[in-house]
Design a protein around this motif. Structure first.
Motif, PDB file in Angstrom:
ATOM      1  N   MET A   1    -100.753   4.592 -14.087  1.00  0.00           N
ATOM      2  CA  MET A   1    -101.140   3.272 -14.524  1.00  0.00           C
ATOM      3  C   MET A   1    -102.640   3.232 -14.838  1.00  0.00           C
ATOM      4  O   MET A   1    -103.039   2.617 -15.824  1.00  0.00           O
ATOM      5  CB  MET A   1    -100.777   2.279 -13.430  1.00  0.00           C
ATOM      6  CG  MET A   1    -100.869   0.871 -13.861  1.00  0.00           C
ATOM      7  SD  MET A   1     -99.585   0.581 -15.069  1.00  0.00           S
ATOM      8  CE  MET A   1     -99.701  -1.131 -15.220  1.00  0.00           C
ATOM      9  N   LYS A   2    -103.407   3.907 -13.991  1.00  0.00           N
ATOM     10  CA  LYS A   2    -104.855   3.940 -14.185  1.00  0.00           C
ATOM     11  C   LYS A   2    -105.203   4.657 -15.495  1.00  0.00           C
ATOM     12  O   LYS A   2    -106.066   4.211 -16.243  1.00  0.00           O
ATOM     13  CB  LYS A   2    -105.490   4.645 -12.990  1.00  0.00           C
ATOM     14  CG  LYS A   2    -106.978   4.512 -12.917  1.00  0.00           C
ATOM     15  CD  LYS A   2    -107.476   5.184 -11.647  1.00  0.00           C
ATOM     16  CE  LYS A   2    -108.837   4.698 -11.288  1.00  0.00           C
ATOM     17  NZ  LYS A   2    -109.335   5.293 -10.067  1.00  0.00           N
ATOM     18  N   ALA A   3    -104.513   5.761 -15.787  1.00  0.00           N
ATOM     19  CA  ALA A   3    -104.748   6.517 -17.019  1.00  0.00           C
ATOM     20  C   ALA A   3    -104.385   5.683 -18.242  1.00  0.00           C
ATOM     21  O   ALA A   3    -105.066   5.745 -19.279  1.00  0.00           O
ATOM     22  CB  ALA A   3    -103.948   7.813 -17.012  1.00  0.00           C
ATOM     23  N   LEU A   4    -103.341   4.907 -18.143  1.00  0.00           N
ATOM     24  CA  LEU A   4    -102.926   4.041 -19.242  1.00  0.00           C
ATOM     25  C   LEU A   4    -103.978   2.964 -19.508  1.00  0.00           C
ATOM     26  O   LEU A   4    -104.279   2.645 -20.663  1.00  0.00           O
ATOM     27  CB  LEU A   4    -101.577   3.397 -18.919  1.00  0.00           C
ATOM     28  CG  LEU A   4    -100.847   2.738 -20.075  1.00  0.00           C
ATOM     29  CD1 LEU A   4    -100.611   3.734 -21.194  1.00  0.00           C
ATOM     30  CD2 LEU A   4     -99.531   2.175 -19.587  1.00  0.00           C
ATOM     31  N   GLY A   5    -104.590   2.434 -18.471  1.00  0.00           N
ATOM     32  CA  GLY A   5    -105.654   1.449 -18.606  1.00  0.00           C
ATOM     33  C   GLY A   5    -106.887   2.039 -19.276  1.00  0.00           C
ATOM     34  O   GLY A   5    -107.513   1.410 -20.133  1.00  0.00           O
ATOM     35  N   ILE A   6    -107.234   3.270 -18.891  1.00  0.00           N
ATOM     36  CA  ILE A   6    -108.385   3.949 -19.488  1.00  0.00           C
ATOM     37  C   ILE A   6    -108.123   4.224 -20.970  1.00  0.00           C
ATOM     38  O   ILE A   6    -108.994   4.011 -21.816  1.00  0.00           O
ATOM     39  CB  ILE A   6    -108.707   5.251 -18.717  1.00  0.00           C
ATOM     40  CG1 ILE A   6    -109.237   4.910 -17.328  1.00  0.00           C
ATOM     41  CG2 ILE A   6    -109.709   6.103 -19.490  1.00  0.00           C
ATOM     42  CD1 ILE A   6    -109.422   6.107 -16.422  1.00  0.00           C
ATOM     43  N   LEU A   7    -106.919   4.653 -21.295  1.00  0.00           N
ATOM     44  CA  LEU A   7    -106.549   4.911 -22.686  1.00  0.00           C
ATOM     45  C   LEU A   7    -106.647   3.623 -23.518  1.00  0.00           C
ATOM     46  O   LEU A   7    -107.149   3.632 -24.638  1.00  0.00           O
ATOM     47  CB  LEU A   7    -105.133   5.480 -22.763  1.00  0.00           C
ATOM     48  CG  LEU A   7    -104.616   5.780 -24.160  1.00  0.00           C
ATOM     49  CD1 LEU A   7    -105.465   6.857 -24.820  1.00  0.00           C
ATOM     50  CD2 LEU A   7    -103.173   6.206 -24.095  1.00  0.00           C
ATOM     51  N   PHE A   8    -106.203   2.519 -22.949  1.00  0.00           N
ATOM     52  CA  PHE A   8    -106.273   1.235 -23.640  1.00  0.00           C
ATOM     53  C   PHE A   8    -107.722   0.829 -23.908  1.00  0.00           C
ATOM     54  O   PHE A   8    -108.056   0.378 -25.005  1.00  0.00           O
ATOM     55  CB  PHE A   8    -105.559   0.149 -22.816  1.00  0.00           C
ATOM     56  CG  PHE A   8    -105.641  -1.209 -23.448  1.00  0.00           C
ATOM     57  CD1 PHE A   8    -104.894  -1.510 -24.573  1.00  0.00           C
ATOM     58  CD2 PHE A   8    -106.490  -2.174 -22.928  1.00  0.00           C
ATOM     59  CE1 PHE A   8    -104.977  -2.756 -25.164  1.00  0.00           C
ATOM     60  CE2 PHE A   8    -106.578  -3.428 -23.511  1.00  0.00           C
ATOM     61  CZ  PHE A   8    -105.821  -3.723 -24.629  1.00  0.00           C
ATOM     62  N   VAL A   9    -108.594   1.015 -22.940  1.00  0.00           N
ATOM     63  CA  VAL A   9    -110.009   0.665 -23.104  1.00  0.00           C
ATOM     64  C   VAL A   9    -110.653   1.552 -24.179  1.00  0.00           C
ATOM     65  O   VAL A   9    -111.419   1.066 -25.019  1.00  0.00           O
ATOM     66  CB  VAL A   9    -110.765   0.773 -21.758  1.00  0.00           C
ATOM     67  CG1 VAL A   9    -112.268   0.671 -21.958  1.00  0.00           C
ATOM     68  CG2 VAL A   9    -110.273  -0.282 -20.798  1.00  0.00           C
ATOM     69  N   VAL A  10    -110.337   2.840 -24.193  1.00  0.00           N
ATOM     70  CA  VAL A  10    -110.885   3.756 -25.200  1.00  0.00           C
ATOM     71  C   VAL A  10    -110.429   3.332 -26.598  1.00  0.00           C
ATOM     72  O   VAL A  10    -111.232   3.295 -27.538  1.00  0.00           O
ATOM     73  CB  VAL A  10    -110.481   5.212 -24.885  1.00  0.00           C
ATOM     74  CG1 VAL A  10    -110.778   6.132 -26.052  1.00  0.00           C
ATOM     75  CG2 VAL A  10    -111.189   5.699 -23.633  1.00  0.00           C
ATOM     76  N   LEU A  11    -109.155   3.005 -26.750  1.00  0.00           N
ATOM     77  CA  LEU A  11    -108.648   2.554 -28.043  1.00  0.00           C
ATOM     78  C   LEU A  11    -109.299   1.240 -28.477  1.00  0.00           C
ATOM     79  O   LEU A  11    -109.608   1.041 -29.642  1.00  0.00           O
ATOM     80  CB  LEU A  11    -107.128   2.404 -27.999  1.00  0.00           C
ATOM     81  CG  LEU A  11    -106.331   3.696 -27.977  1.00  0.00           C
ATOM     82  CD1 LEU A  11    -104.851   3.406 -27.771  1.00  0.00           C
ATOM     83  CD2 LEU A  11    -106.555   4.487 -29.244  1.00  0.00           C
ATOM     84  N   LEU A  12    -109.506   0.360 -27.533  1.00  0.00           N
ATOM     85  CA  LEU A  12    -110.137  -0.919 -27.829  1.00  0.00           C
ATOM     86  C   LEU A  12    -111.580  -0.732 -28.304  1.00  0.00           C
ATOM     87  O   LEU A  12    -112.017  -1.339 -29.293  1.00  0.00           O
ATOM     88  CB  LEU A  12    -110.097  -1.815 -26.583  1.00  0.00           C
ATOM     89  CG  LEU A  12    -110.573  -3.252 -26.757  1.00  0.00           C
ATOM     90  CD1 LEU A  12    -109.674  -3.986 -27.741  1.00  0.00           C
ATOM     91  CD2 LEU A  12    -110.577  -3.964 -25.426  1.00  0.00           C
ATOM     92  N   ILE A  13    -112.321   0.147 -27.640  1.00  0.00           N
ATOM     93  CA  ILE A  13    -113.702   0.431 -28.034  1.00  0.00           C
ATOM     94  C   ILE A  13    -113.738   1.095 -29.409  1.00  0.00           C
ATOM     95  O   ILE A  13    -114.558   0.749 -30.260  1.00  0.00           O
ATOM     96  CB  ILE A  13    -114.403   1.308 -26.966  1.00  0.00           C
ATOM     97  CG1 ILE A  13    -114.618   0.503 -25.684  1.00  0.00           C
ATOM     98  CG2 ILE A  13    -115.737   1.851 -27.502  1.00  0.00           C
ATOM     99  CD1 ILE A  13    -115.093   1.342 -24.520  1.00  0.00           C
TER     100      ILE A  13
END
Length: 128
Positions: A1-13
């Motif tokens: 779940m934590k990795a999915l959150g980090i991936l989402f933030v990277v895509l958003l940036i």
């Protein structure tokens, strides 16, 4: 779940950065390889306007251009390109062309000098 959150933030940036570049109209400077590909039609015209073209030698095909290595003592800003060419007499050779930056405005404009073969390489490098 934590990795999915980090991936989402990277895509958003990444998306925000891309959008900001599109809105501001910022563009990266074309590299030497891009310049060679963009200058291929200009090299064709420069060849036809030059002495060989005026003497009747016709260029039938000019392949994709790529950047060539530069000798040490050349004009600053000069970009040397080469492409495979086929001529009207059936000969195949390398078309050399040099892109010389114009001194008037510095907006990425170039003058193109083109010539075939090894003598052509020497002549485009001799352009000052």
């Amino acid at each position: 779940m934590k990795a999915l959150g980090i991936l989402f933030v990277v895509l958003l940036i990444g998306t925000a950065g891309f959008t900001a570049l599109q809105i501001t109209g910022a563009r990266h400077a074309a590299g030497e390889r891009d310049r060679c590909a963009e200058a291929t039609p200009g090299a064709w015209q420069a060849f036809e306007a030059g002495p060989a073209g005026r003497a009747g030698l016709r260029l039938e095909e000019l392949g994709p251009a790529q950047r060539a290595e530069m000798p040490g003592a050349t004009r600053p800003g000069l970009v040397l390109c080469r492409a495979k060419a086929r001529f009207g007499n059936g000969a195949r050779d390398t078309m050399w062309f040099a892109l010389l930056p114009t001194a008037d405005d510095g907006r990425g404009r170039f003058v193109v000098h083109a010539a075939p073969g090894d003598l052509g390489r020497r002549s485009v490098l001799a352009v000052r």
